[in-house]
Motif scaffolding. Sequence first.
Motif, PDB file in Angstrom:
ATOM      1  N   UNK A  72      -0.167   8.377   3.906  1.00 37.10           N
ATOM      2  CA  UNK A  72      -1.471   8.980   3.648  1.00 37.10           C
ATOM      3  C   UNK A  72      -1.552  10.317   4.379  1.00 37.10           C
ATOM      4  N   UNK A  73      -2.288  11.230   3.808  1.00 34.44           N
ATOM      5  CA  UNK A  73      -2.618  12.497   4.465  1.00 34.44           C
ATOM      6  C   UNK A  73      -3.777  12.199   5.412  1.00 34.44           C
ATOM      7  N   UNK A  74      -3.740  12.752   6.646  1.00 36.26           N
ATOM      8  CA  UNK A  74      -4.850  12.516   7.582  1.00 36.26           C
ATOM      9  C   UNK A  74      -5.468  13.817   8.033  1.00 36.26           C
ATOM     10  N   UNK A  75      -6.761  13.780   8.260  1.00 38.80           N
ATOM     11  CA  UNK A  75      -7.524  14.928   8.772  1.00 38.80           C
ATOM     12  C   UNK A  75      -8.345  14.440   9.937  1.00 38.80           C
ATOM     13  N   UNK A 135      -0.903  13.153  -6.421  1.00 40.39           N
ATOM     14  CA  UNK A 135      -2.053  12.919  -5.540  1.00 40.39           C
ATOM     15  C   UNK A 135      -1.598  12.086  -4.355  1.00 40.39           C
ATOM     16  N   UNK A 136      -1.950  12.536  -3.187  1.00 42.25           N
ATOM     17  CA  UNK A 136      -1.621  11.793  -1.970  1.00 42.25           C
ATOM     18  C   UNK A 136      -2.923  11.276  -1.360  1.00 42.25           C
ATOM     19  N   UNK A 137      -3.056   9.953  -1.216  1.00 45.44           N
ATOM     20  CA  UNK A 137      -4.282   9.402  -0.614  1.00 45.44           C
ATOM     21  C   UNK A 137      -4.456   9.927   0.803  1.00 45.44           C
ATOM     22  N   UNK A 153       0.831  -1.204   0.000  1.00 44.26           N
ATOM     23  CA  UNK A 153       0.000   0.000   0.000  1.00 44.26           C
ATOM     24  C   UNK A 153       0.868   1.257   0.000  1.00 44.26           C
ATOM     25  N   UNK A 154       1.959   1.236   0.769  1.00 42.64           N
ATOM     26  CA  UNK A 154       2.868   2.388   0.814  1.00 42.64           C
ATOM     27  C   UNK A 154       3.510   2.604  -0.557  1.00 42.64           C
ATOM     28  N   UNK A 155       3.947   1.508  -1.196  1.00 47.60           N
ATOM     29  CA  UNK A 155       4.525   1.617  -2.542  1.00 47.60           C
ATOM     30  C   UNK A 155       3.528   2.223  -3.514  1.00 47.60           C
ATOM     31  N   UNK A 193       1.555   6.804  -6.677  1.00 49.35           N
ATOM     32  CA  UNK A 193       0.456   7.701  -7.026  1.00 49.35           C
ATOM     33  C   UNK A 193       0.881   9.160  -6.853  1.00 49.35           C
ATOM     34  N   UNK A 194       1.593   9.433  -5.769  1.00 47.33           N
ATOM     35  CA  UNK A 194       2.052  10.802  -5.519  1.00 47.33           C
ATOM     36  C   UNK A 194       3.122  11.194  -6.540  1.00 47.33           C
TER      37      UNK A 194
END
Length: 131
Positions: free
Chosen positions: A124-127, A93-95, A80-82, A87-88
Amino acid sequence: GRICDPSVAAPSAEPRSDKGAMLPAAPAPAAPAAQAQQVAPVAVAQAPAAQTPAEKPPRATVETKLIDGKAIAADVRAELKEMSDQLEKDYGIRPGLAVILVGQRKDSQSYVRNKKRAAAEANFHTVDVDL
């Protein structure tokens, strides 16, 4: 629904008890007094004896495989990290993961903290939103 048991015979016109044993035949019409002494004995079928474990048919064998859940989870997270990094790199784009936590329950806070940690490991970006 009704479960079919192959050891129980199909329904027939002969009367049976709820356990499958033959019931005595209905009495014949009254015979004249001279013949009353000649009564034929009524045969009652015995219920089948209970099967012992040795008589049961063998069960099908199933091939099993021992797995290491922690190792598999680590592989999935690495993959998933790969994918996230790719993707980025390719599209910029950062999930992300957005979490809304309502209330102050300790178990919910722990769950969210673990999800945020896993998201950070996968880049991943977190909010967070606390209500």
